[in-house]
Design a protein around this motif. Structure first.
Motif, PDB file in Angstrom:
ATOM      1  N   ASP A  99       0.777 -16.055  -7.434  1.00  0.00           N
ATOM      2  CA  ASP A  99      -0.046 -17.077  -8.093  1.00  0.00           C
ATOM      3  C   ASP A  99      -1.210 -16.470  -8.885  1.00  0.00           C
ATOM      4  OD1 ASP A  99      -1.456 -16.042  -5.990  1.00  0.00           O
ATOM      5  OD2 ASP A  99      -1.860 -17.950  -4.986  1.00  0.00           O
ATOM      6  N   GLY A 100      -1.291 -15.124  -8.930  1.00  0.00           N
ATOM      7  CA  GLY A 100      -2.363 -14.481  -9.683  1.00  0.00           C
ATOM      8  C   GLY A 100      -3.688 -14.466  -8.935  1.00  0.00           C
ATOM      9  N   GLN A 101      -3.673 -14.858  -7.674  1.00  0.00           N
ATOM     10  CA  GLN A 101      -4.906 -14.861  -6.869  1.00  0.00           C
ATOM     11  C   GLN A 101      -4.957 -13.608  -6.005  1.00  0.00           C
ATOM     12  OE1 GLN A 101      -7.391 -17.187  -7.111  1.00  0.00           O
ATOM     13  NE2 GLN A 101      -6.115 -17.849  -8.844  1.00  0.00           N
ATOM     14  N   PRO A 102      -6.178 -13.083  -5.753  1.00  0.00           N
ATOM     15  CA  PRO A 102      -6.287 -11.889  -4.910  1.00  0.00           C
ATOM     16  C   PRO A 102      -5.790 -12.129  -3.484  1.00  0.00           C
ATOM     17  CG  PRO A 102      -8.480 -12.619  -5.667  1.00  0.00           C
ATOM     18  CD  PRO A 102      -7.466 -13.528  -6.290  1.00  0.00           C
ATOM     19  N   ALA A 103      -4.777 -11.387  -3.067  1.00  0.00           N
ATOM     20  CA  ALA A 103      -4.208 -11.567  -1.728  1.00  0.00           C
ATOM     21  C   ALA A 103      -5.052 -10.869  -0.664  1.00  0.00           C
ATOM     22  CB  ALA A 103      -2.772 -11.018  -1.696  1.00  0.00           C
ATOM     23  N   PHE A 104      -6.056 -10.088  -1.099  1.00  0.00           N
ATOM     24  CA  PHE A 104      -6.930  -9.392  -0.151  1.00  0.00           C
ATOM     25  C   PHE A 104      -8.111 -10.268   0.269  1.00  0.00           C
ATOM     26  CE2 PHE A 104      -6.073  -4.561  -0.969  1.00  0.00           C
ATOM     27  CZ  PHE A 104      -4.788  -4.727  -0.510  1.00  0.00           C
ATOM     28  N   ARG A 105      -8.256 -11.428  -0.351  1.00  0.00           N
ATOM     29  CA  ARG A 105      -9.447 -12.247  -0.133  1.00  0.00           C
ATOM     30  C   ARG A 105      -9.166 -13.352   0.871  1.00  0.00           C
ATOM     31  NH1 ARG A 105     -14.695 -13.919  -0.881  1.00  0.00           N
ATOM     32  NH2 ARG A 105     -14.987 -15.889  -1.972  1.00  0.00           N
ATOM     33  N   ASP A 106     -10.041 -13.441   1.892  1.00  0.00           N
ATOM     34  CA  ASP A 106     -10.037 -14.601   2.785  1.00  0.00           C
ATOM     35  C   ASP A 106     -11.500 -14.886   3.088  1.00  0.00           C
ATOM     36  OD1 ASP A 106     -10.013 -16.447   4.788  1.00  0.00           O
ATOM     37  OD2 ASP A 106      -8.546 -15.414   6.053  1.00  0.00           O
ATOM     38  N   ALA A 107     -12.034 -15.887   2.399  1.00  0.00           N
ATOM     39  CA  ALA A 107     -13.478 -16.150   2.459  1.00  0.00           C
ATOM     40  C   ALA A 107     -13.945 -16.372   3.891  1.00  0.00           C
ATOM     41  CB  ALA A 107     -13.808 -17.351   1.577  1.00  0.00           C
ATOM     42  N   ALA A 108     -13.043 -16.874   4.745  1.00  0.00           N
ATOM     43  CA  ALA A 108     -13.454 -17.227   6.103  1.00  0.00           C
ATOM     44  C   ALA A 108     -13.407 -16.028   7.063  1.00  0.00           C
ATOM     45  CB  ALA A 108     -12.538 -18.330   6.630  1.00  0.00           C
ATOM     46  N   ALA A 109     -12.761 -14.938   6.642  1.00  0.00           N
ATOM     47  CA  ALA A 109     -12.561 -13.802   7.556  1.00  0.00           C
ATOM     48  C   ALA A 109     -13.733 -12.822   7.456  1.00  0.00           C
ATOM     49  CB  ALA A 109     -11.255 -13.095   7.195  1.00  0.00           C
ATOM     50  N   PRO A 110     -13.932 -11.992   8.496  1.00  0.00           N
ATOM     51  CA  PRO A 110     -14.996 -10.988   8.443  1.00  0.00           C
ATOM     52  C   PRO A 110     -14.845 -10.102   7.207  1.00  0.00           C
ATOM     53  CG  PRO A 110     -13.996 -11.050  10.638  1.00  0.00           C
ATOM     54  CD  PRO A 110     -13.180 -11.955   9.768  1.00  0.00           C
ATOM     55  N   LEU A 111     -15.952  -9.879   6.504  1.00  0.00           N
ATOM     56  CA  LEU A 111     -16.008  -9.079   5.269  1.00  0.00           C
ATOM     57  C   LEU A 111     -15.160  -9.680   4.141  1.00  0.00           C
ATOM     58  CD1 LEU A 111     -15.620  -5.515   6.890  1.00  0.00           C
ATOM     59  CD2 LEU A 111     -17.750  -6.532   6.053  1.00  0.00           C
ATOM     60  N   GLY A 144     -16.608  -4.272  -2.478  1.00  0.00           N
ATOM     61  CA  GLY A 144     -16.599  -5.690  -2.872  1.00  0.00           C
ATOM     62  C   GLY A 144     -16.399  -6.618  -1.690  1.00  0.00           C
ATOM     63  N   ALA A 145     -16.822  -6.183  -0.476  1.00  0.00           N
ATOM     64  CA  ALA A 145     -16.636  -7.036   0.709  1.00  0.00           C
ATOM     65  C   ALA A 145     -17.242  -8.409   0.468  1.00  0.00           C
ATOM     66  CB  ALA A 145     -17.284  -6.374   1.931  1.00  0.00           C
ATOM     67  N   GLY A 146     -16.512  -9.443   0.866  1.00  0.00           N
ATOM     68  CA  GLY A 146     -17.012 -10.807   0.744  1.00  0.00           C
ATOM     69  C   GLY A 146     -16.872 -11.400  -0.649  1.00  0.00           C
ATOM     70  N   THR A 147     -16.288 -10.662  -1.593  1.00  0.00           N
ATOM     71  CA  THR A 147     -16.113 -11.195  -2.953  1.00  0.00           C
ATOM     72  C   THR A 147     -14.620 -11.269  -3.293  1.00  0.00           C
ATOM     73  OG1 THR A 147     -15.976  -9.093  -4.163  1.00  0.00           O
ATOM     74  CG2 THR A 147     -18.192  -9.874  -3.589  1.00  0.00           C
ATOM     75  N   GLY A 148     -14.322 -11.876  -4.425  1.00  0.00           N
ATOM     76  CA  GLY A 148     -12.930 -11.950  -4.887  1.00  0.00           C
ATOM     77  C   GLY A 148     -12.392 -10.570  -5.242  1.00  0.00           C
ATOM     78  N   GLY A 149     -13.297  -9.611  -5.476  1.00  0.00           N
ATOM     79  CA  GLY A 149     -12.889  -8.252  -5.867  1.00  0.00           C
ATOM     80  C   GLY A 149     -12.793  -7.316  -4.669  1.00  0.00           C
ATOM     81  N   VAL A 150     -12.676  -7.888  -3.455  1.00  0.00           N
ATOM     82  CA  VAL A 150     -12.603  -7.021  -2.265  1.00  0.00           C
ATOM     83  C   VAL A 150     -11.371  -6.124  -2.394  1.00  0.00           C
ATOM     84  CG1 VAL A 150     -11.374  -8.750  -0.858  1.00  0.00           C
ATOM     85  CG2 VAL A 150     -12.737  -6.970   0.256  1.00  0.00           C
ATOM     86  N   ARG A 151     -11.576  -4.805  -2.159  1.00  0.00           N
ATOM     87  CA  ARG A 151     -10.509  -3.839  -2.427  1.00  0.00           C
ATOM     88  C   ARG A 151     -10.694  -2.577  -1.596  1.00  0.00           C
ATOM     89  NH1 ARG A 151     -14.233  -4.183  -6.493  1.00  0.00           N
ATOM     90  NH2 ARG A 151     -15.253  -2.243  -7.173  1.00  0.00           N
TER      91      ARG A 151
END
Ligand code: ADP
Length: 452
Positions: free
Chosen positions: A268-280, A339-346
């Protein structure tokens, strides 16, 4: 990127007369031919050929015996070089010249050559796609710039390499202003070649620079990486300077890295590394991916540090890691979460040097990360503090010999990349080690000449 029609237009307008068609070799170098644009437009765009020894030579172009892929016993025939027209572009820093990258195919069956770096990366990218992910990567490239031209190195006797700067120029604007004739030409040249250059900056040693290219899918980033390296050398050469991407060019200087930033995106073009609710803000997918890279870090180091010299970069206190562990925004760890906690977490892998072959490095990193997802690996706790001083942390292999034997005996690596690939690159490393073992260096001479 240019289409063939755009190339034809440029040729008709006398803007382009030459097309470089190049494949990528084991060392990550561009190897190919310069076509007259008229011939490339008529025929060359479909295919050309090169000697299959190109995937068996060392840095010196010595045809190394003992490879299964090609050799004297097989008569050194041809590979088919198939231009990947999606990579066609002008090279603004070379007069009237365009470039296309080629894949290496079997001349009869047209199957991709298993040991070809570009094919190796494509296979892992396809694996990621089959799992529903697009691998996005960026490779920061560090290098040293010298006032000494390359050809001076051919002169007899020791060459005085003169770095362009006299002091550590990390983030310095004034010192890098002095280097602008080269760096501005590089940024503008890359931009004109369709490479999304973000910036250049001074690095943490006298005469050291870094170029950053915006992240993209893994294959495009590897293509950008090898073109950027060649561009830097070509532009420096045109200005009577030289650059080196060696991992470590001098004993008492820091080395040059190629940190690799990585994230997976969903279909879907969304970052699969991002989960706003999870730690970091790290998703379960990211935790497993990172766990896979940690579990297999020692097995893939061969592809992040391919030469004897690469391992001289791993020393405490010089920002190159010695521990293959993870940490949050900590530059002493082999794997740094950014980029912890952001859409660019990597995940930034800091192990690789500027001498890595990006296709092989990305393929190995991706294979390890995907293994972590497939196996649902649990992520070990993050490390913190000065990891050079840590005594209980996973070590980065200390020598090419160690990394090579770990890779050679890894069942996982063989399953992930294939025996043909592992055998080929282990053979290359063993040759490199044997050559280094018999070399007498200036260090030997200085130490022993009078006093031994
Ligand atoms: P720094 O502040 O260390 O320079 P940047 O934010 O500029 O860090 O990012 C460093 C590199 O990471 C850049 O090349 C950038 O393109 C890349 N990058 C940024 N976001 C991502 C992402 N989601 N996936 C992969 N690479 C990324």
């Amino acid at each position: 990127m240019w289409t063939l029609e755009r190339l034809q237009e440029a040729f008709d307008q006398d803007a382009i007369d030459t097309v470089v068609a190049a494949a990528v070799d084991m060392q990550g170098r561009l190897m190919g031919k310069r076509f007259h644009a008229a011939h490339f437009l008529a025929h060359g765009w479909e295919e050309t050929h090169c000697c299959d020894y190109l995937l068996t030579v060392d840095m010196e172009m010595t045809p190394v015996p003992g490879y299964a892929a090609a050799g004297w016993d097989k008569g050194y025939g041809d590979y088919l070089m198939k231009p990947d027209l999606a990579t066609l572009r002008p090279l603004p820093w070379l007069a009237g010249t365009a470039l296309v990258l080629c894949d290496l195919l079997h001349p009869v069956t047209h199957a991709e050559i298993a040991q070809s770096p570009r094919a190796i990366l494509k296979r892992q990218v396809a694996r990621a796609r089959a799992m529903g992910f697009e691998a996005m990567m960026a490779s920061e490239l560090e290098f040293f710039v010298f006032d000494t031209p390359y050809d001076a190195l051919r002169d007899a006797g020791p060459v005085q390499l003169r770095p362009v700067a006299g002091y550590n120029e990390d983030y310095h604007v004034f010192q890098t202003t002095k280097e602008e004739p080269l760096m501005r030409a590089l940024r503008n040249g890359l931009h004109g070649a369709g490479i999304p250059v973000e910036n250049t900056k001074g690095e943490a040693e006298a005469g050291q620079a870094e170029v950053n290219i915006r992240y993209a899918d893994a294959l495009r980033t590897a293509d950008n990486h090898v073109i950027t390296k060649t561009a830097t050398k070509e532009i420096a050469h045109a200005q009577g300077k030289s650059v080196t991407f060696m991992a470590k060019y001098a004993t008492d200087r820091a080395g040059s890295s190629s940190h690799v930033h990585q994230s997976l995106w969903g279909a879907d073009g969304q970052p699969a590394f991002r989960d706003a609710a999870a730690p970091l803000g790290m998703s379960e997918t990211m935790r497993r991916f990172l766990a896979g890279q940690l579990a297999h870090a020692r097995e893939i180091t061969l592809f992040l540090a391919p030469y004897v010299n690469s391992y001289k970069r791993f020393c405490p206190g010089l920002f190159a890691p010695t521990k293959a562990v993870w940490s949050v925004d900590n530059r002493t760890a082999g794997f740094r979460v950014c980029g912890a906690g952001t859409g660019g977490v990597r995940v930034e892998c800091r192990i690789g040097g500027a001498d890595l072959n990006p296709y092989l490095a990305f393929a190995a990193l991706l294979a390890a990360g995907l293994a972590g997802i497939e196996q649902g690996l649990a992520l070990e706790p993050a490390h913190s503090g000065d990891l050079y001083a840590a005594t209980d942390a996973r070590e980065v292999p200390a020598t090419l010999r160690e990394a090579c034997e770990i890779a050679a005996t890894s069942d996982w690596l063989r399953a992930a990349l294939g025996d043909a690939v592992v055998d080929h690159y282990v053979h290359a490393a063993r040759w490199e080690i044997a050559e280094a073992d018999r070399a007498v260096t200036d260090w030997d001479l200085r130490r022993g000449f009078e006093r031994a």
